[in-house]
Design a protein around this motif. Structure first.
Motif, PDB file in Angstrom:
ATOM      1  N   SER A  36      -1.180  30.172 -14.546  1.00 31.52           N
ATOM      2  CA  SER A  36      -0.016  29.609 -15.212  1.00 31.52           C
ATOM      3  C   SER A  36       0.075  30.160 -16.631  1.00 31.52           C
ATOM      4  O   SER A  36      -0.935  30.242 -17.335  1.00 31.52           O
ATOM      5  CB  SER A  36      -0.147  28.080 -15.255  1.00 31.52           C
ATOM      6  N   ILE A  38       2.916  30.714 -20.293  1.00 34.02           N
ATOM      7  CA  ILE A  38       4.196  30.511 -20.954  1.00 34.02           C
ATOM      8  C   ILE A  38       4.167  31.228 -22.298  1.00 34.02           C
ATOM      9  O   ILE A  38       3.110  31.350 -22.925  1.00 34.02           O
ATOM     10  CB  ILE A  38       4.506  29.013 -21.157  1.00 34.02           C
ATOM     11  N   VAL A  47      11.703  28.835 -24.819  1.00 27.49           N
ATOM     12  CA  VAL A  47      10.802  29.449 -23.842  1.00 27.49           C
ATOM     13  C   VAL A  47      11.290  30.868 -23.564  1.00 27.49           C
ATOM     14  O   VAL A  47      12.410  31.076 -23.110  1.00 27.49           O
ATOM     15  CB  VAL A  47      10.753  28.632 -22.535  1.00 27.49           C
ATOM     16  N   TYR A  49       9.257  33.277 -21.837  1.00 34.78           N
ATOM     17  CA  TYR A  49       8.718  33.730 -20.551  1.00 34.78           C
ATOM     18  C   TYR A  49       7.914  32.572 -19.961  1.00 34.78           C
ATOM     19  O   TYR A  49       7.274  31.821 -20.690  1.00 34.78           O
ATOM     20  CB  TYR A  49       7.812  34.958 -20.729  1.00 34.78           C
ATOM     21  N   LYS A  50       7.942  32.454 -18.635  1.00 40.77           N
ATOM     22  CA  LYS A  50       7.185  31.374 -18.006  1.00 40.77           C
ATOM     23  C   LYS A  50       6.845  31.730 -16.570  1.00 40.77           C
ATOM     24  O   LYS A  50       7.557  32.492 -15.905  1.00 40.77           O
ATOM     25  CB  LYS A  50       7.988  30.074 -18.029  1.00 40.77           C
ATOM     26  N   GLU A  51       5.755  31.193 -16.108  1.00 39.05           N
ATOM     27  CA  GLU A  51       5.342  31.343 -14.710  1.00 39.05           C
ATOM     28  C   GLU A  51       4.421  30.176 -14.357  1.00 39.05           C
ATOM     29  O   GLU A  51       3.355  30.013 -14.939  1.00 39.05           O
ATOM     30  CB  GLU A  51       4.612  32.678 -14.507  1.00 39.05           C
ATOM     31  N   GLU A  53       4.721  27.178 -15.213  1.00 36.75           N
ATOM     32  CA  GLU A  53       4.439  26.556 -16.504  1.00 36.75           C
ATOM     33  C   GLU A  53       4.269  25.044 -16.458  1.00 36.75           C
ATOM     34  O   GLU A  53       3.767  24.435 -17.403  1.00 36.75           O
ATOM     35  CB  GLU A  53       5.534  26.915 -17.516  1.00 36.75           C
ATOM     36  N   TYR A 176       3.380  24.518 -20.384  1.00 37.48           N
ATOM     37  CA  TYR A 176       4.506  24.112 -21.228  1.00 37.48           C
ATOM     38  C   TYR A 176       4.090  23.050 -22.237  1.00 37.48           C
ATOM     39  O   TYR A 176       4.364  23.169 -23.444  1.00 37.48           O
ATOM     40  CB  TYR A 176       5.660  23.584 -20.368  1.00 37.48           C
TER      41      TYR A 176
END
Length: 379
Positions: A36, A38, A47, A49-51, A53, A176
């Motif tokens: 995970s 962010i 935000v 970029y996120k994956e 998160e 996050y």
């Protein structure tokens, strides 16, 4: 049949298909070596970029960013001082994992303990600090979870102040939430006095402190912040950095090696600095049309906004515009701070910020006495 085909072709030709550039997802994901991640702008909490998160994961010692935040708040409010002397309790001394080997009854200052927490991730020092701030370890953990609620975070629950997770049942957070907490920490300039130190010592040089965040030594603009490692959590880091007025935090959770967590954090920070910039919002005040106040002692008010706001934009922001949505009229009474419109900041066709417009003063409703006095004044 030919006529039908011709019609279909004509219809297809008239449909406007948006131009989309597809990124090389495989190439992007090969750089992300974690469960995970962010990337967030700390000043605006945008935000970038996120994956995964919001996935609930053990944060290990990245937990301590909340402990650090509460300590900084206590210092800022005057509740505690850096010079306060803290006596190590039996409970603090019993903490395992990373530590400075406090002895029961040993006395250290808040400054020394905070330094040990930020630089060396010392669990015994963190527990001693928490007990000094809240009165007990349990009370401090409650403060941590109360702060989570205050910040509006929904995917975090702490069972201790250290991040030790070998016996916990519901100690978790997400990328996050940790990025938001890190952003709150970075509001305090004092943290950089500790988080940017590579080597230091305690006990007159007898105890060496080596920063667990290896980026402090190698990454341009690094400002902090905290690493974490356990067998359950894997390798984690919340890395903060600043360049050209842009302040970023990259949170990486669940990497399989220490090297991968730092590589991933570096990649995210590099991506942020390469693709984004921070600018002060510039609103044309000539477009702030007066709003009529019906039945008000003042006939109209000029919309106001916070002129201290910054905005994070893609570096390619040539197509930047402001869309004004202002109410034509409002009814009295009007209270200072009442919403009377908004300005949408649009970059390359996408809304990137909404700036609220508000009344900068109270406007009372007219009454009989007000009308009577004005008639007398006119006569």
């Amino acid at each position: 049949m030919k006529r039908i085909l011709s019609c279909i072709i004509c219809i297809l030709l008239t449909i406007q298909v948006p131009f989309v550039v597809f990124a090389d997802d495989d190439a992007e994901k090969s750089k992300i070596k974690a469960k995970s991640v962010i990337l967030m702008a700390t000043d605006t909490k945008d935000v970038l970029y996120k994956e995964n998160e919001l996935e609930h994961l053990s944060p290990a010692s990245v937990t301590k960013i909340m402990s650090i935040l509460l300590c900084l708040e206590a210092l800022d409010s005057g509740k505690i001082k850096l010079t306060d002397k803290v006596t190590a309790s039996k409970n603090a001394v019993a903490m395992g994992g990373s530590q400075i080997w406090l002895e029961e009854g040993e006395i250290m200052t808040v400054d020394e303990l905070l330094k040990a927490v930020v630089i060396a991730s010392a669990n015994d020092a963190c527990t001693a600090l928490g007990e000094h701030i809240a009165g007990s370890d349990v009370a401090f953990v409650k403060m941590m979870n109360d702060k989570v609620k205050e910040l509006g975070l929904k995917n975090t629950n702490f069972e201790n102040c250290t991040g030790l997770d070998d016996t916990t049942k519901a100690h978790y957070s997400c990328a996050y939430d940790l990025a938001v907490i890190s952003s709150e920490v970075m509001k305090y300039d004092l943290i950089k006095d500790y988080s940017t130190i590579w080597l230091d010592s305690l006990r007159g040089g007898k105890t060496e402190l080596n920063n667990t965040n290896k980026l402090v030594k190698s990454y341009k603009g690094i400002t902090g912040l905290k690493t974490g490692t356990t067998s359950n959590a894997g390798f984690c880091v919340s890395a903060t950095a600043s360049r050209d007025g842009l302040n970023l935090v990259a949170v990486v959770l669940g990497s399989d090696t220490s090297e991968h967590r730092f590589q991933t954090a570096e990649y995210l920070l590099d991506k942020g600095f390469a693709e984004y910039s921070c600018k002060k919002i510039k609103i044309d005040k000539n477009k702030l049309i007066p709003v009529k106040v019906n039945n008000g002692k003042q006939k109209s008010i000029i919309p106001s906004f916070s002129d201290t706001q910054n905005i994070v934009l893609p570096k390619d922001n040539s197509k930047l515009k402001y869309d004004f949505k202002i109410k034509k009229e409002v009814k009295a009474p009007v209270k200072k701070g009442d919403s009377i419109g908004k300005v949408k900041v649009i970059c390359n066709g996408k809304t990137v910020k909404v700036i609220p417009l508000y009344a900068d003063r109270d406007v009372d409703k007219v009454n009989f006495m007000y009308i009577f006095l004005n008639i007398i004044k006119y006569i």
